[in-house]
Motif scaffolding. Structure first.
Motif, PDB file in Angstrom:
ATOM      1  N   LEU A  52       0.831  -1.203   0.000  1.00 17.29           N
ATOM      2  CA  LEU A  52       0.000   0.000   0.000  1.00 17.29           C
ATOM      3  C   LEU A  52       0.865   1.252   0.000  1.00 17.29           C
ATOM      4  CD1 LEU A  52      -2.829   1.291   0.255  1.00 17.29           C
ATOM      5  CD2 LEU A  52      -2.578   1.092   2.740  1.00 17.29           C
ATOM      6  N   ILE A  53       1.908   1.250   0.830  1.00 16.65           N
ATOM      7  CA  ILE A  53       2.825   2.394   0.874  1.00 16.65           C
ATOM      8  C   ILE A  53       3.482   2.599  -0.478  1.00 16.65           C
ATOM      9  CG2 ILE A  53       5.016   3.204   1.840  1.00 16.65           C
ATOM     10  CD1 ILE A  53       4.170   1.875   4.481  1.00 16.65           C
ATOM     11  N   MET A  54       3.948   1.506  -1.081  1.00 15.60           N
ATOM     12  CA  MET A  54       4.592   1.589  -2.394  1.00 15.60           C
ATOM     13  C   MET A  54       3.658   2.238  -3.419  1.00 15.60           C
ATOM     14  SD  MET A  54       4.635  -0.037  -5.629  1.00 15.60           S
ATOM     15  CE  MET A  54       3.938  -1.674  -5.328  1.00 15.60           C
ATOM     16  N   GLY A  55       2.416   1.762  -3.480  1.00 12.28           N
ATOM     17  CA  GLY A  55       1.473   2.284  -4.459  1.00 12.28           C
ATOM     18  C   GLY A  55       1.093   3.733  -4.203  1.00 12.28           C
ATOM     19  N   LEU A  56       0.827   4.067  -2.942  1.00 14.83           N
ATOM     20  CA  LEU A  56       0.405   5.428  -2.618  1.00 14.83           C
ATOM     21  C   LEU A  56       1.517   6.449  -2.849  1.00 14.83           C
ATOM     22  CD1 LEU A  56      -1.675   4.912   0.669  1.00 14.83           C
ATOM     23  CD2 LEU A  56      -2.529   5.388  -1.636  1.00 14.83           C
ATOM     24  N   VAL A  57       2.731   6.133  -2.367  1.00 12.86           N
ATOM     25  CA  VAL A  57       3.847   7.059  -2.539  1.00 12.86           C
ATOM     26  C   VAL A  57       4.188   7.231  -4.010  1.00 12.86           C
ATOM     27  CG1 VAL A  57       6.302   7.453  -2.060  1.00 12.86           C
ATOM     28  CG2 VAL A  57       4.803   6.598  -0.255  1.00 12.86           C
ATOM     29  N   CYS A  77       2.169  17.388 -12.359  1.00 11.43           N
ATOM     30  CA  CYS A  77       1.666  18.739 -12.088  1.00 11.43           C
ATOM     31  C   CYS A  77       2.711  19.792 -12.437  1.00 11.43           C
ATOM     32  CB  CYS A  77       1.279  18.870 -10.617  1.00 11.43           C
ATOM     33  SG  CYS A  77      -0.263  18.036 -10.177  1.00 11.43           S
ATOM     34  N   LEU A  78       3.979  19.429 -12.326  1.00  7.82           N
ATOM     35  CA  LEU A  78       5.050  20.354 -12.670  1.00  7.82           C
ATOM     36  C   LEU A  78       5.186  20.469 -14.182  1.00  7.82           C
ATOM     37  CD1 LEU A  78       7.708  19.291 -10.015  1.00  7.82           C
ATOM     38  CD2 LEU A  78       6.254  21.323  -9.976  1.00  7.82           C
ATOM     39  N   LEU A  79       5.512  19.351 -14.815  1.00  8.69           N
ATOM     40  CA  LEU A  79       5.665  19.282 -16.274  1.00  8.69           C
ATOM     41  C   LEU A  79       5.520  17.826 -16.686  1.00  8.69           C
ATOM     42  CD1 LEU A  79       8.663  21.677 -17.087  1.00  8.69           C
ATOM     43  CD2 LEU A  79       6.293  21.992 -17.830  1.00  8.69           C
ATOM     44  N   ASP A  94       2.196   6.819  -6.660  1.00  6.40           N
ATOM     45  CA  ASP A  94       1.154   7.575  -7.357  1.00  6.40           C
ATOM     46  C   ASP A  94       1.195   9.051  -6.979  1.00  6.40           C
ATOM     47  OD1 ASP A  94       0.391   5.208  -8.485  1.00  6.40           O
ATOM     48  OD2 ASP A  94      -1.390   4.923  -7.249  1.00  6.40           O
ATOM     49  N   LEU A  95       1.451   9.339  -5.700  1.00 10.54           N
ATOM     50  CA  LEU A  95       1.493  10.728  -5.246  1.00 10.54           C
ATOM     51  C   LEU A  95       2.666  11.469  -5.885  1.00 10.54           C
ATOM     52  CD1 LEU A  95       0.558  13.048  -3.466  1.00 10.54           C
ATOM     53  CD2 LEU A  95       1.938  12.094  -1.605  1.00 10.54           C
ATOM     54  N   LEU A  96       3.861  10.855  -5.857  1.00 11.96           N
ATOM     55  CA  LEU A  96       5.035  11.509  -6.429  1.00 11.96           C
ATOM     56  C   LEU A  96       4.894  11.682  -7.937  1.00 11.96           C
ATOM     57  CD1 LEU A  96       7.954   9.818  -4.440  1.00 11.96           C
ATOM     58  CD2 LEU A  96       6.983  12.100  -4.120  1.00 11.96           C
ATOM     59  N   THR A  97       4.339  10.672  -8.600  1.00 13.16           N
ATOM     60  CA  THR A  97       4.145  10.770 -10.048  1.00 13.16           C
ATOM     61  C   THR A  97       3.140  11.858 -10.385  1.00 13.16           C
ATOM     62  OG1 THR A  97       4.625   8.406 -10.292  1.00 13.16           O
ATOM     63  CG2 THR A  97       3.530   9.492 -12.132  1.00 13.16           C
ATOM     64  N   ALA A 104       6.865  11.873 -16.331  1.00 13.42           N
ATOM     65  CA  ALA A 104       7.224  10.675 -17.088  1.00 13.42           C
ATOM     66  C   ALA A 104       8.459  10.009 -16.502  1.00 13.42           C
ATOM     67  CB  ALA A 104       7.463  11.033 -18.554  1.00 13.42           C
ATOM     68  N   MET A 105       9.431  10.818 -16.071  1.00 12.87           N
ATOM     69  CA  MET A 105      10.644  10.265 -15.482  1.00 12.87           C
ATOM     70  C   MET A 105      10.341   9.502 -14.203  1.00 12.87           C
ATOM     71  SD  MET A 105      13.505  13.251 -16.130  1.00 12.87           S
ATOM     72  CE  MET A 105      14.811  12.231 -15.418  1.00 12.87           C
ATOM     73  N   LEU A 106       9.437  10.041 -13.384  1.00  9.61           N
ATOM     74  CA  LEU A 106       9.049   9.350 -12.155  1.00  9.61           C
ATOM     75  C   LEU A 106       8.236   8.100 -12.467  1.00  9.61           C
ATOM     76  CD1 LEU A 106       8.129  12.433  -9.936  1.00  9.61           C
ATOM     77  CD2 LEU A 106      10.035  10.853  -9.583  1.00  9.61           C
ATOM     78  N   HIS A 107       7.312   8.218 -13.423  1.00 11.28           N
ATOM     79  CA  HIS A 107       6.482   7.074 -13.799  1.00 11.28           C
ATOM     80  C   HIS A 107       7.334   5.887 -14.241  1.00 11.28           C
ATOM     81  CE1 HIS A 107       3.307   4.703 -15.670  1.00 11.28           C
ATOM     82  NE2 HIS A 107       4.028   4.667 -16.777  1.00 11.28           N
ATOM     83  N   TYR A 108       8.255   6.139 -15.154  1.00 12.88           N
ATOM     84  CA  TYR A 108       9.100   5.050 -15.643  1.00 12.88           C
ATOM     85  C   TYR A 108      10.194   4.687 -14.649  1.00 12.88           C
ATOM     86  CZ  TYR A 108       6.737   5.167 -20.107  1.00 12.88           C
ATOM     87  OH  TYR A 108       5.772   5.085 -21.085  1.00 12.88           O
TER      88      TYR A 108
END
Length: 234
Positions: A123-128, A138-140, A130-133, A145-149
């Motif tokens: 749960l922590i892995m998924g929430l953190v 929201c920035l650019l 998704d939040l960071l991504t 995309a860099m965080l997602h991948y």
């Protein structure tokens, strides 16, 4: 390896296992509410609130079942909550299933539930993640995309290492993916044609396409963790 090679390895791993892989995908989708409901609120021109749920669910609940609008809203929120809570642990189970499949180990439906003993960390892995991504997007587009991948391999890392926490899995994934984000992007892009074809099958094609994509990404992960490759910063 090229995207073609990973797709070939995925097909080899799935040979004789397509049906069970589709069932695993379907069950995971059911338990997490599929792609998740979305709620659209429109108050312009005195129009009523509009709700959009997967596969015309809102129309069925409102017109066929005859539920009131507040009840449909409540159902939508429950589905969103279920997806939020179970998403991480289901990803862990899917990762375990496809790792077994790729490694030639017996892969079965029960693999989908192997992540539940580590529910909190999943749960922590998924929430953190998704939040960071989300904050990155929201920035650019590029930071998002860099965080997602960068975080893409976290479920597989957790599935392989029983002592790995959710937070640790994210940063180990980010380190592993340095210089390889574009490779994964192009691998996913290579399935575009199949995705278009699957869109004409009323969702049935996706039951087979999703395990195909996930197996190819598992091959990609295996290459990163077993081979020494020069890294080019992205």
């Amino acid at each position: 390896m090229r995207a073609y090679d990973h797709r070939a390895r995925a097909r080899a791993a799935l040979t004789g296992n397509w049906i069970i892989a589709a069932l695993v995908t379907l069950l995971a989708s059911i338990l997490t509410g599929g792609s998740g409901p979305s709620i659209e609120i429109n108050i312009q021109n005195d129009r009523p609130v509009q709700i959009t749920l997967p596969e015309e669910m809102s129309k069925f609940l409102l017109e066929v079942v005859g539920l009131a609008l507040p009840m449909v809203l409540m159902i939508a929120m429950v589905l969103l909550l279920v997806r939020l809570v179970l998403g991480g642990v289901m990803e862990l189970g899917l990762a375990r299933y496809h790792l077994n499949l790729m490694d030639g180990v017996e892969a079965e439906l029960a693999d989908l539930f192997t992540g539940f003993p580590r529910f909190l960390q999943a749960l922590i892995m998924g929430l953190v993640r998704d939040l960071l991504t989300f904050l990155g997007f929201c920035l650019l587009i590029i930071p998002g995309a860099m965080l997602h991948y960068g975080f893409a391999m976290a479920p597989k890392i957790m599935a392989e290492d029983p002592d790995c926490t959710g937070w640790e899995a994210l940063w180990r994934s980010y380190d592993l993916m340095r210089g390889h984000r574009l490779d994964l992007f192009f691998l996913e892009l290579s399935f575009l044609g199949w995705g278009i074809l699957a869109s004409f099958t009323f969702g049935i094609g996706n039951l087979f396409l999703e395990p195909y994509v996930e197996s190819a990404k598992t091959s990609f992960y295996r290459e990163l963790t077993s081979a020494s490759r020069p890294r080019v910063e992205f």
